[in-house]
Design a protein around this motif. Structure first.
Motif, mmCIF file in Angstrom:
data_model
loop_
_atom_site.group_PDB
_atom_site.id
_atom_site.type_symbol
_atom_site.label_atom_id
_atom_site.label_comp_id
_atom_site.label_asym_id
_atom_site.label_seq_id
_atom_site.Cartn_x
_atom_site.Cartn_y
_atom_site.Cartn_z
ATOM 1 N N VAL A 20 -25.909 -40.217 20.788
ATOM 2 C CA VAL A 20 -26.134 -41.099 22.136
ATOM 3 C C VAL A 20 -24.764 -41.227 22.766
ATOM 4 O O VAL A 20 -24.603 -40.724 23.907
ATOM 5 C CB VAL A 20 -26.952 -42.039 21.995
ATOM 6 N N TYR A 21 -23.930 -41.609 21.810
ATOM 7 C CA TYR A 21 -22.595 -41.898 22.399
ATOM 8 C C TYR A 21 -21.772 -40.738 22.788
ATOM 9 O O TYR A 21 -21.122 -40.634 23.860
ATOM 10 C CB TYR A 21 -21.669 -42.674 21.497
ATOM 11 N N ALA A 22 -21.991 -39.745 22.033
ATOM 12 C CA ALA A 22 -21.294 -38.459 22.494
ATOM 13 C C ALA A 22 -21.796 -37.911 23.694
ATOM 14 O O ALA A 22 -21.099 -37.380 24.536
ATOM 15 C CB ALA A 22 -21.382 -37.402 21.553
ATOM 16 N N ASN A 34 -23.340 -33.192 19.581
ATOM 17 C CA ASN A 34 -23.032 -32.369 18.480
ATOM 18 C C ASN A 34 -23.770 -31.275 18.244
ATOM 19 O O ASN A 34 -24.992 -31.360 17.893
ATOM 20 C CB ASN A 34 -22.890 -33.309 16.944
ATOM 21 N N PRO A 35 -23.304 -29.882 18.328
ATOM 22 C CA PRO A 35 -24.246 -28.791 18.066
ATOM 23 C C PRO A 35 -24.643 -28.525 16.696
ATOM 24 O O PRO A 35 -25.725 -27.896 16.728
ATOM 25 C CB PRO A 35 -23.437 -27.758 18.302
ATOM 26 N N TYR A 68 -16.858 -34.124 21.253
ATOM 27 C CA TYR A 68 -17.857 -34.808 20.480
ATOM 28 C C TYR A 68 -17.465 -35.380 19.298
ATOM 29 O O TYR A 68 -17.674 -36.369 18.908
ATOM 30 C CB TYR A 68 -19.327 -33.910 20.515
ATOM 31 N N LYS A 69 -16.436 -34.521 18.605
ATOM 32 C CA LYS A 69 -15.937 -35.230 17.449
ATOM 33 C C LYS A 69 -15.069 -36.311 17.430
ATOM 34 O O LYS A 69 -15.114 -37.260 16.770
ATOM 35 C CB LYS A 69 -15.172 -33.758 16.777
ATOM 36 N N GLU A 70 -14.360 -36.268 18.704
ATOM 37 C CA GLU A 70 -13.191 -37.306 18.814
ATOM 38 C C GLU A 70 -14.066 -38.517 19.090
ATOM 39 O O GLU A 70 -13.787 -39.646 18.642
ATOM 40 C CB GLU A 70 -12.222 -36.956 19.906
ATOM 41 N N GLU A 81 -14.577 -42.096 17.222
ATOM 42 C CA GLU A 81 -14.037 -43.524 17.851
ATOM 43 C C GLU A 81 -15.182 -44.435 17.710
ATOM 44 O O GLU A 81 -14.769 -45.770 17.140
ATOM 45 C CB GLU A 81 -13.873 -42.951 19.327
ATOM 46 N N LEU A 82 -16.366 -43.951 17.671
ATOM 47 C CA LEU A 82 -17.522 -45.014 17.385
ATOM 48 C C LEU A 82 -17.482 -45.580 16.057
ATOM 49 O O LEU A 82 -17.572 -46.722 15.772
ATOM 50 C CB LEU A 82 -18.733 -44.146 17.643
#
Length: 698
Positions: free
Chosen positions: A155-157, A165-166, A195-197, A201-202
């Motif tokens: 959700v955050y990504a 995230n694939p 998406y990784k970053e 971060e989350l």
């Protein structure tokens, strides 16, 4: 392709598997998954069809069909998981090579957390999680804390990057609270780092975690499967032709030069997987069913004979029982437990075992004590039932095992330790009973595990349980009321004062009286009550008979409970001197495992061996020691038979009589039927889940 499949030796097919897709491994299949609203396919339990839970699958992988350059190896990936657990095969899958027969032996461990307000655990499935489960073909999967965190990361990504995230492609149907709508999120490109970053971060921000992942609480029931793997080369030459025919009859194109290289291709592509519960009793059942009623194997690098032949069993236990009074077990484990050369259960010093068994246990368990036990059992049951509310998990629903253990514990303390009924509070009784339960877990850990795979964390945990029960023993000794009527404790104290035993030996004798007197009878009574829950006609007949002061159904019901689910599923012995039985040579030090489960289920000895039916034991006598073919041995037989067998019989009959005359019992809160009940087969066969029942006054 699946070449063969069986569960407890009953054929299974592709229809018994539920397909799903893994982002890493592609097409995957789950056996025995829980499904929603499905009346055509029930969950299979380990004891289905009278078996012990063995799944056997033969696979042919057609490696020549793999996409060139993509796979890093050929074979299969397997995962043992709960049937309501999402299969996390990418992280926990076990790689299995072709050309092998693989055995996955497992032990299941379930940790239960109390619900609110005691802990913040949850079973609630969020909309995001439910949307992800839709990819798994109507499966009834439950809440997962790990999955919850993965989805709040998605959700955050999405909010930050516009994609997700694939790798978690099946977690892209998301409820976005800021938009108050469900979206089907696009997958991020692998090369892009956004998406990784953002997920990183989350994870390091407590404020973001609180905002996005506040629903991610601990599961209320945590299932773990401890797996041990082993393998043998295969297939044998005798199997090759059948596998060849199977491959040639399939619709998949054959490998190049098949006619010349088919044997090499089969060895390169064929494998079998056997999934079994990994304990000594289950291993015994496996070998017995496969190779017959006398099997010689090498277990833990020691010669071992597994027996379910009644005459051979009687020879070991009774006719030549003096040569088999030792039990085998881990020597270091015995030291941890305090059992090494002390007490009577696992004492391998024959002289000390004889002395302590004769002078303390047999001496105390005399006819006078058995007469007293009738009144004491009645009074102890009355006392515990007056505090029935202490065993309720909710109104009128009780933890039945806890209740029964408390009654038998109270009886044992009065008869053997000079502790009047009521001197120990119910709260303290429950604490002491739990200490015994935890000690049993330590017992099984230290005695059955090879020393080299002891885990430091588990070892420390079980050592604490051992210390805790030893502290309980000291507390109980300090509480005793001094008189000359209690032969057991007085004999021990006199022997201690006369330096005939050590303090450690005395404490171990008391500890063993507590664990033996509390647990085994309670488990058998629980099995009988559970059987009655689903047999109303039998319950009514029993109630009518008890009101008429007749006890045949009660006696046979308890005997059948001991036969159908023996608390001791195997009897373990070790040979003292070289011996021979019917041309079978038995060397000094050979381990003996007598498989009671198999012996007690055989239709040639019991009319309906695989069913709970009192007709099976109507002609079976617990005191029958003269027949050379003893087929019913719940207490063993011979010089090392259960020393408290007659006390157990008396107290079980009194307790069940009082319970049935005054209360009715029904299964509650998911408690399974006797046939479906999951049990742990280690040294003792005990329920793996709490035994909750609805109890109502008649």
């Amino acid at each position: 392709m699946m070449y063969k499949c069986s569960f407890n030796d009953i054929h299974c097919s592709v229809n018994d598997f539920v397909p799903f897709t893994s982002f890493l491994y592609g097409a995957c299949y789950t056996f025995n998954a829980a499904l929603k609203n499905n009346t055509n396919r029930n969950i299979l339990y380990a004891n289905e069809y009278g078996g012990d839970g063995k799944l056997s699958i033969g696979l042919y992988i057609h490696s020549h069909q793999y996409v060139l350059h993509l796979p890093s190896g050929f074979g299969a990936i397997a995962l043992v998981h709960g049937n309501t657990q999402l299969p996390n095969i990418e992280a926990a899958g076990i790689e299995l090579a072709p050309g092998q027969r693989h055995k996955l032996g497992y032990k299941k461990k379930t940790t239960y957390l109390l619900p609110s307000p005691y802990t913040p655990c949850t079973k609630k499935i969020s909309p995001n999680m439910q949307a992800m489960f839709e990819y798994y073909n109507n499966t009834n999967y439950g809440y997962s804390e790990m999955l919850c965190y993965q989805l709040c990361g998605q959700v955050y990504a999405y909010e930050q990057c516009g994609c997700v995230n694939p790798i978690l492609w099946n977690g892209r149907k998301l409820y976005i609270s800021s938009m108050n709508q469900v979206v089907f999120a696009p997958l991020c490109e692998f090369g892009k780092m956004c998406y990784k970053e953002k997920i990183g971060e989350l994870l390091i921000s407590s404020s973001l975690m609180k905002s996005y992942c506040s629903e991610c609480l601990q599961e209320c029931a945590i299932e773990n499967f401890i797996i041990q793997t082993s393998s043998l080369s295969q297939p044998g030459e005798w199997e090759m032709e059948k596998i060849k025919q199977f491959v040639e009859n399939s619709t998949i194109p054959l490998a190049t030069n098949w006619s010349c290289t088919w044997q090499d291709e089969i060895r390169k592509n064929y494998l079998t997987i056997n999934v079994v519960r990994e304990t000594i009793p289950v291993a015994s059942q496996y070998y017995t069913s496969k190779y017959g009623d006398i099997v010689q194997i090498n277990l833990f690098n020691q010669p071992t004979i597994i027996i379910s032949n009644p005459d051979f069993a009687d020879y070991i236990l009774r006719r030549n029982g003096k040569n088999y009074t030792l039990r085998f077990g881990n020597s270091l484990g015995l030291e941890y437990l305090g059992m090494k050369n002390k007490g009577i259960i696992w004492n391998r010093n024959i002289q000390r075992w004889k002395y302590q068994r004769l002078n303390f246990f047999q001496k105390a368990l005399n006819n006078k004590l058995l007469d007293d036990a009738k009144y004491v059992s009645n009074d102890a049951t009355d006392y515990v039932l007056k505090h029935l509310d202490k065993y309720e998990i909710e109104t009128n629903i009780i933890d039945t095992m806890d209740l029964l253990r408390s009654i038998t514990f109270t009886i044992t303390c009065h008869l053997f330790l000079d502790l009047p009924i009521g001197i120990i509070s119910i709260e303290k009784t429950k604490y002491y009973v739990n200490s015994i339960v935890q000690y049993f877990k330590a017992w099984e850990y230290f005695l059955l595990k090879p020393t080299q795979i002891y885990d430091e964390k588990q070892t420390n945990k079980h050592q604490k349980s051992i210390k805790q029960l030893n502290n309980v023993v000291n507390e109980l000794i300090s509480k005793r009321v001094m008189n000359n009527n209690c032969l057991f404790i007085n004999s021990l104290l006199n022997a201690l004062n006369n330096q005939q035993i050590t303090k450690e030996e005395m404490n171990q004798c008391i500890l063993e009286m507590l664990i033996a007197g509390t647990d085994t009878s309670s488990v058998t009574m629980f099995y009988f009550l559970l059987a009655l829950c689903d047999r109303k006609e039998l319950e009514e007949q029993l109630l009518k008979e008890l009101k008429e002061n007749s006890y045949q159904i009660l006696i046979n019901g308890l005997k059948e409970s001991m036969r159908f689910k023996p608390v001791g599923p195997v009897i373990m012995r070790c040979t003292i001197n070289d011996d021979i039985y019917n041309n079978t040579h038995i060397k000094n030090g050979t381990n003996i495992i007598i498989n009671l489960v198999d012996m007690h289920r055989r239709n040639e000895y019991f009319v309906q061996g695989n069913q709970f039916n009192l007709i099976n034991v109507e002609d079976k006598d617990l005191s029958n020691t003269n027949n050379e073919k003893n087929v019913f041995l719940p207490f063993g037989i011979g010089p090392k038979e259960c020393v408290g067998r007659w006390l157990a019989k008396v107290e079980m009959e009194i307790i069940i009589e009082q319970l049935i005359l005054n209360y009715s019992f029904k299964r509650a809160n998911g408690t399974k039927t006797l046939e479906e009940l999951q049990t742990r087969w280690d040294i003792a066969q005990q329920p793996t889940d709490p035994g909750y029942m609805l109890i109502q006054k008649r």
